[in-house]
Design an enzyme around this catalytic site. Structure first.
Site: not given
Lengths: 250, 389
Positions: B136, B169, B368
């Site tokens: 993203l 990740t 996040e």
């Protein structure tokens, strides 16, 4: 094969033991519990035996009804059902009365082989397994480090002070497990979910008076602080003198 | 140092079911016996112990809440939280590996994927045979993902993807990447397979944080993806944001795991380390630090449990998750810094865990949703006025 694994719920290894005010037992307040280290090896061997020869593994313990967590952990690792022989005063039972109650249940279950840890990590008596075999009138090999089982017989290697002994025995038998016998598996999450659906039965333990009673519990004396007697080669003479005259070990 | 002893000041263990405690203890044991012995080496070398992927799959930590028919364990969210706590007690990199696989790849496939996509990917991801990543964030779009430059253009039955993703990740070791791209109709999600022409995932090196974790760039140059690999249910930016809510929930628990690890190490150290002829723990300054940290950790534990129960009841809101991703990570980072300080010079050594956790948490407070973005999310919830721009 009808396989039984006997386990004991013991305080966690990290527990810092405290004696109760009356000096007769250990203070259990705030103590967390686990399955005894060697009993985990017994359960693993029981499950491996089932995987090889087929059958069912029953995990059997004597203790309080809140030992279900330890039983469920064994079920999560592949055992099929659990039985808790309940006795509120289970901790006061001696090895003989514990073995006798277990033997009565193993007989009732029609067990063909029993796995137990070589000793429980709380009291370290290493007696219940052999006593159980005696009451059942079965073969017994203790401290087993290698095992080959067939439907009606087996070969076991055990460690003794003399070296490694190899035994051939016929079933039924009681095997007590030493640490090199296997590497216990971890409980996976699917196993934990499956364990929820497996039966855990609680039945009162057969009453049997203890013949041996704990009358006093004492913690080991605190270790004396060490002392540096010197540094480098110069310390050798002082160390020799201290070992000869103070410690009296030379 | 003795084995890990978890702070449980408010006897919260009484609030968990036997099954939840079994899950926690199983993961705790695995982390202690299998992961901890080599984590410092991996951190120093900048590698993730990929050889443990199979073991993690056998344990069942990848997508544990995914239904059994797709290879998951069908567990509740509190159990998932406890798994994250125990994994991050080991290392934030380990928890990140599992979070990405479960919350950011398996979750969107489960929530937005076709039946064929679920059947193809979920079982092999649950077992660890396939690894996934989530694309993203872009080099210039982190807090504002809506500004993404990556595009997907329709070409017959296929889509052509172009763009770059960063800070991803697991990218380099993934067999599948969930890539979010802008189309004429808004943001859509695509499953990009390893080896697809034009797609590469070079590793990003030279990190001082999350060193025992693989971080990658995703490069997409005219990557052709069939329509069958688009997530049919993912419509608009809310789809990737819903994945982040899942992951942030796990982070709230995970950060507490890191804090618990640091606190236990500092408490033990303070009890053993003698300064000015008495244990460090006997000094008022040390006790104040310990009391403050124990209070913060206990409040985080209480909050995450409530969050978990709300989630299991289907009542949790993204804003509630924001509050405790923000709070628990912030407190964990503070705790790790104080613990690092309490260990003195030893605190900077990889022989102890506090310094590693402290460095890791600098990433966790950033990814996040940064601390500041969650502040604004809570502010938005309270006032009804968005203040992001």
């Amino acid at each position: 094969m009808n396989i039984v694994a006997c386990i004991k719920r013991v305080p966690m290894t990290e527990t810092q033991a405290k004696v109760t005010a009356d000096g007769q037992s250990l203070d259990t307040s705030g103590v967390e519990y686990m399955t005894s280290f060697y009993d985990e090896i017994a359960v693993e061997e029981a499950v491996k035996t089932k995987e090889k020869l087929g059958g069912e593994v029953t995990v059997l313990t004597i203790g309080p009804s809140d030992a279900t967590k330890q039983i469920r952990e064994c079920l999560a690792k592949g055992s099929d059902k659990g039985i808790i022989l309940t006795d509120d005063a289970w901790a006061l039972r001696d090895c003989r009365s514990t073995a006798k109650a277990l033997a009565a249940k193993v007989q009732e279950l029609g067990g063909e082989v029993v796995f137990a840890g070589r000793q429980a990590t709380d009291r370290d008596n290493a007696s219940v397994g052999p006593m159980l075999a005696t009451y059942l009138g079965w073969a017994c090999v203790t401290d087993v480090i290698e095992l080959e089982l067939e439907a009606d017989k087996g070969v076991a290697k055990r460690e003794s002070e003399a070296g490694v002994e190899t035994y051939e025995f016929s079933l039924p038998a009681v095997i007590t497990c030493q640490k090199d016998l296997n590497e216990p598996r971890y409980a996976g999450l699917k196993g934990i979910m499956a364990a929820k659906k497996k039966p855990v039965e609680e039945v009162p333990a057969a009453e049997e008076a203890s013949q041996a009673e704990v009358v006093r519990v004492e913690l080991p004396p605190a270790r004396k602080e060490g002392r540096v007697v010197g540094e480098g080669p110069d310390a050798v003479e002082a160390l020799m003198t201290a070992l000869q005259t103070e410690a009296k070990v030379l | 140092m003795d084995a890990f002893r978890q702070l449980d000041y408010m006897n919260l263990d009484d609030e968990f079911s036997e099954e939840e405690l079994m899950v926690r203890d199983a993961i705790r044991t695995w982390v202690g016996e299998r992961f901890m012995p080599t984590v410092a080496e991996h951190f120093e070398a900048g590698t993730f112990p990929t050889e443990m992927t199979g073991e993690l799959g056998e344990l069942g930590v990848f997508g544990p809440t995914v239904p059994e028919e797709y290879g998951g364990a069908g567990m509740n969210s509190v159990s998932y939280g406890l798994i994250c706590q125990e994994l991050e007690r080991g290392d934030s990199g380990l928890r990140s590996f599992v979070s990405v696989q479960g919350s950011l790849v398996m979750y969107p496939i489960l929530a937005y994927g076709s039946e064929a996509q679920k059947r193809e990917w979920l079982p092999q991801m649950a077992s660890g045979q396939a690894i996934g990543c989530f694309g993203l964030t872009e080099p210039d779009f982190g807090s504002n993902p809506g500004g993404m430059l990556t595009t997907a253009k329709r070409d017959g039955d296929d889509w052509i993807l172009n763009g770059r993703k960063m800070w991803i990740t697991n990218g380099t070791v993934s067999q599948v990447a969930v890539v979010w791209a802008r189309t004429e109709d808004g943001v859509r999600g695509f499953l990009v397979r390893e080896g697809t022409k034009g797609y590469s995932a070079p590793e990003q090196k030279h990190k001082f944080s999350l060193r025992a974790s693989i971080t990658s760039e995703l490069v997409l140059e005219d990557v052709r993806v069939p329509e069958s690999d688009r997530l049919p249910g993912a419509i608009g930016l809310k789809a990737p944001l819903s994945c982040l809510t899942q992951a942030r929930y796990g982070i709230a628990w995970g950060a507490t795991g890191a804090a618990l690890a640091c606190f236990d190490e500092a408490l033990q150290y303070a009890g053993e380390r003698v300064v000015f002829d008495k244990p460090l723990a006997g000094f008022q300054l040390a006790q104040k630090k310990l009391a403050d940290m124990a209070t913060d950790i206990t409040l985080a534990q209480l909050a995450q449990l409530r969050l978990g129960r709300l989630k299991d009841a289907g009542k949790v809101t993204p804003a509630q998750v924001s509050m405790f991703k923000r709070n628990n990570v912030h407190k964990a980072l503070e705790v790790s810094r104080i613990c690092r300080d309490m260990l003195g010079a030893n605190g900077i050594s990889l022989e102890y865990n506090v310094g590693r956790h402290m460095c890791n948490l600098e990433s966790v407070i950033t990814y996040e949703g940064t601390h500041d973005i969650h502040t604004l999310a809570i502010g938005h919830e309270l006032t009804g006025i968005p203040a992001y721009r």
